[in-house]
Scaffold this active site. Structure first.
Site, PDB file in Angstrom:
ATOM      1  N   PRO A  58       0.842  -1.200   0.000  1.00 54.30           N
ATOM      2  CA  PRO A  58       0.000   0.000   0.000  1.00 54.30           C
ATOM      3  C   PRO A  58       0.875   1.248   0.000  1.00 54.30           C
ATOM      4  O   PRO A  58       1.776   1.373   0.838  1.00 54.30           O
ATOM      5  CB  PRO A  58      -0.791  -0.120   1.309  1.00 54.30           C
ATOM      6  CG  PRO A  58      -0.728  -1.576   1.660  1.00 54.30           C
ATOM      7  CD  PRO A  58       0.598  -2.057   1.170  1.00 54.30           C
ATOM      8  N   CYS A  79       0.484   5.480  -0.379  1.00 56.33           N
ATOM      9  CA  CYS A  79      -0.420   6.626  -0.487  1.00 56.33           C
ATOM     10  C   CYS A  79      -0.146   7.414  -1.765  1.00 56.33           C
ATOM     11  O   CYS A  79       1.006   7.675  -2.113  1.00 56.33           O
ATOM     12  CB  CYS A  79      -0.270   7.527   0.729  1.00 56.33           C
ATOM     13  SG  CYS A  79      -0.886   6.769   2.246  1.00 56.33           S
ATOM     14  N   ALA A 125      -3.390   3.097   1.751  1.00 53.85           N
ATOM     15  CA  ALA A 125      -4.166   3.159   2.984  1.00 53.85           C
ATOM     16  C   ALA A 125      -5.488   3.856   2.686  1.00 53.85           C
ATOM     17  O   ALA A 125      -5.507   5.001   2.245  1.00 53.85           O
ATOM     18  CB  ALA A 125      -3.386   3.915   4.056  1.00 53.85           C
ATOM     19  N   GLN A 138      -6.090  -1.998   1.909  1.00 52.84           N
ATOM     20  CA  GLN A 138      -5.630  -1.725   3.265  1.00 52.84           C
ATOM     21  C   GLN A 138      -6.590  -0.737   3.916  1.00 52.84           C
ATOM     22  O   GLN A 138      -6.816   0.359   3.398  1.00 52.84           O
ATOM     23  CB  GLN A 138      -4.218  -1.142   3.274  1.00 52.84           C
ATOM     24  CG  GLN A 138      -3.652  -0.992   4.691  1.00 52.84           C
ATOM     25  CD  GLN A 138      -2.300  -0.311   4.716  1.00 52.84           C
ATOM     26  OE1 GLN A 138      -2.189   0.863   4.375  1.00 52.84           O
ATOM     27  NE2 GLN A 138      -1.264  -1.039   5.117  1.00 52.84           N
ATOM     28  N   TYR A 189       0.096   5.186  13.010  1.00 47.96           N
ATOM     29  CA  TYR A 189      -1.315   5.513  12.820  1.00 47.96           C
ATOM     30  C   TYR A 189      -2.120   4.946  13.987  1.00 47.96           C
ATOM     31  O   TYR A 189      -1.568   4.341  14.900  1.00 47.96           O
ATOM     32  CB  TYR A 189      -1.776   5.042  11.447  1.00 47.96           C
ATOM     33  CG  TYR A 189      -1.015   5.730  10.331  1.00 47.96           C
ATOM     34  CD1 TYR A 189      -0.946   7.116  10.260  1.00 47.96           C
ATOM     35  CD2 TYR A 189      -0.313   4.990   9.377  1.00 47.96           C
ATOM     36  CE1 TYR A 189      -0.221   7.756   9.265  1.00 47.96           C
ATOM     37  CE2 TYR A 189       0.411   5.624   8.365  1.00 47.96           C
ATOM     38  CZ  TYR A 189       0.447   7.006   8.322  1.00 47.96           C
ATOM     39  OH  TYR A 189       1.172   7.638   7.336  1.00 47.96           O
ATOM     40  N   LEU A 205      13.153  -1.788   1.485  1.00 44.94           N
ATOM     41  CA  LEU A 205      14.391  -1.717   0.706  1.00 44.94           C
ATOM     42  C   LEU A 205      14.762  -3.056   0.071  1.00 44.94           C
ATOM     43  O   LEU A 205      15.925  -3.451   0.030  1.00 44.94           O
ATOM     44  CB  LEU A 205      15.539  -1.189   1.579  1.00 44.94           C
ATOM     45  CG  LEU A 205      15.382   0.249   2.096  1.00 44.94           C
ATOM     46  CD1 LEU A 205      16.622   0.685   2.846  1.00 44.94           C
ATOM     47  CD2 LEU A 205      15.079   1.224   0.964  1.00 44.94           C
ATOM     48  N   GLY A 264       7.470  -1.658  -2.564  1.00 45.52           N
ATOM     49  CA  GLY A 264       6.850  -0.354  -2.722  1.00 45.52           C
ATOM     50  C   GLY A 264       7.564   0.485  -3.751  1.00 45.52           C
ATOM     51  O   GLY A 264       7.220   0.489  -4.926  1.00 45.52           O
ATOM     52  N   ARG A 265       8.599   1.186  -3.311  1.00 43.97           N
ATOM     53  CA  ARG A 265       9.271   2.140  -4.196  1.00 43.97           C
ATOM     54  C   ARG A 265       9.825   1.487  -5.463  1.00 43.97           C
ATOM     55  O   ARG A 265       9.822   2.091  -6.530  1.00 43.97           O
ATOM     56  CB  ARG A 265      10.383   2.862  -3.436  1.00 43.97           C
ATOM     57  CG  ARG A 265       9.858   3.859  -2.405  1.00 43.97           C
ATOM     58  CD  ARG A 265      10.999   4.459  -1.588  1.00 43.97           C
ATOM     59  NE  ARG A 265      10.533   5.466  -0.651  1.00 43.97           N
ATOM     60  CZ  ARG A 265      10.037   5.203   0.556  1.00 43.97           C
ATOM     61  NH1 ARG A 265       9.932   3.941   0.970  1.00 43.97           N
ATOM     62  NH2 ARG A 265       9.628   6.182   1.348  1.00 43.97           N
TER      63      ARG A 265
END
Length: 354
Positions: free
Chosen positions: A23, A25, A57, A99, A181, A300, A322-323
């Protein structure tokens, strides 16, 4: 045979491989609604060959948004757009995941490219909620400590969001209890100073998450998987740590959770994170072994051989990226070639296959 490109079945859902899109944003919604950006962004990762594609999210209530630009699932009007998301993901061979999240004291901020600052009510901001009236960092306004009725409403909001997610066609559900969160804030002794049944002891601090899991598990079909993302350590003295995460994972498994998505940090402005490639993988490994539950590794991870080694060494069951998948939506197609695996390409792209 590559483990990364072997299918995995969790409950009734089979993903074509063990690469999941984390997930991430996008801060690109208006009033929580899906738009063309979400369809293209998430659809591209499905076309690119990922096994599971998670939404960012997705806020279960308006006050649960990180920013006014967050994706939302707090009203039935959101279902139709989210159904388009699941359709584009599934029609391109991936499993559609969502998510469910509440930002807690990190709510009411501008999007990162607009300064990532706390919004005033004049700017459309709102009073963030938290387990205790303790700010994330010194100098920030205090959030409002939730009362019991608000806690009960929160649990109901998660349940209602899960119902909408089922109606929208999602196949995997993840509860966000990481990165500082709201649910993470309740877990941590650094942000939870309550003296009622939701604060103090480990049992009390984990109560809200367990109740939330129970409500979501009750709402979604038994045949569909439920994940929970946690911060396995806070990287802060006196904070939540790896042993706490193992104890929690045992209880989450008893509650019907299928996989722990193992991230870390985000709840303390004093955290001392030592980052390096694969730096969070050991948490997935220790929780998997000690709690006897499926885990996802994240953080990573950028290379095909790294992902393959994580699975071969039995440190995790899924690899979340992710990235790297922002840099290269087609990473799974390229990774398969590097690992010597012949997987189908979209027929529209076959002429470009190396």
């Amino acid at each position: 045979m590559s483990l990364l490109f072997q299918p995995i079945t969790i409950r009734s859902i089979t993903a074509r491989n063990r690469l999941a899109v984390s997930p991430m944003c996008q801060y690109s919604s208006t009033d929580g609604f899906v738009n063309h950006w979400h369809l293209v962004h998430l659809g591209s990762r499905a076309v690119g060959g990922a096994g599971i594609v998670f939404t960012e999210a997705t806020a279960i209530s308006p006050e649960g948004r990180i920013s006014p630009d967050d994706l939302g699932i707090w009203k039935d009007a959101h279902i139709a757009g989210l159904a388009q998301v699941t359709e584009v993901i599934k029609s391109n061979g991936a499993v559609a995941g969502i998510q469910l999240a509440h930002a807690g004291r990190k709510a009411s901020h501008s999007s990162p490219w607009n300064g990532n600052r706390l919004l005033t009510t004049v700017e459309g901001g709102w009073k963030p909620l938290a387990p205790s009236a303790v700010a994330y960092r010194e100098g920030m306004p205090l959030p409002a400590a939730m009362d019991i009725s608000q806690i009960q409403q929160l649990i109901a909001d998660f349940g209602n969001a899960a119902r909408r997610a089922v109606e929208a066609g999602f196949q995997v559900f993840e509860i966000h209890a990481a990165h500082g969160y709201l649910l993470n804030e309740f877990l941590s002794p650094l942000s939870n100073f309550r003296d009622d049944e939701y604060g103090g002891s480990f049992e009390n601090r984990t109560r809200l998450l367990l109740q939330t899991v129970g409500e979501v598990r009750r709402v979604i079909p038994e045949i569909l998987p439920l994940f929970v993302r946690i911060s396995a350590t806070e990287w802060t003295a006196g904070g939540w740590d790896e042993l706490d995460s193992i104890k929690l994972a045992v209880r989450l498994k008893e509650q019907g959770v299928d996989l722990i998505d193992c991230s870390s940090g985000g709840n303390s402005s004093n955290q001392q994170i030592v980052t390096a490639p694969l730096y969070q993988v050991p948490y997935a490994a220790s929780i998997r072994q000690a709690a006897g539950i499926l885990t996802g590794a994240v953080g990573l991870i950028t290379r095909a051989d790294e992902a393959e080694d994580i699975l071969r060494s039995e440190q995790a069951d899924l690899v979340f990226m992710g990235r790297q998948l922002l840099r290269d939506p087609y990473f799974p197609l390229h990774a398969a070639k590097q690992l010597g695996v012949n997987i189908p390409w979209p027929v529209q792209y076959e002429r470009a296959r190396p």
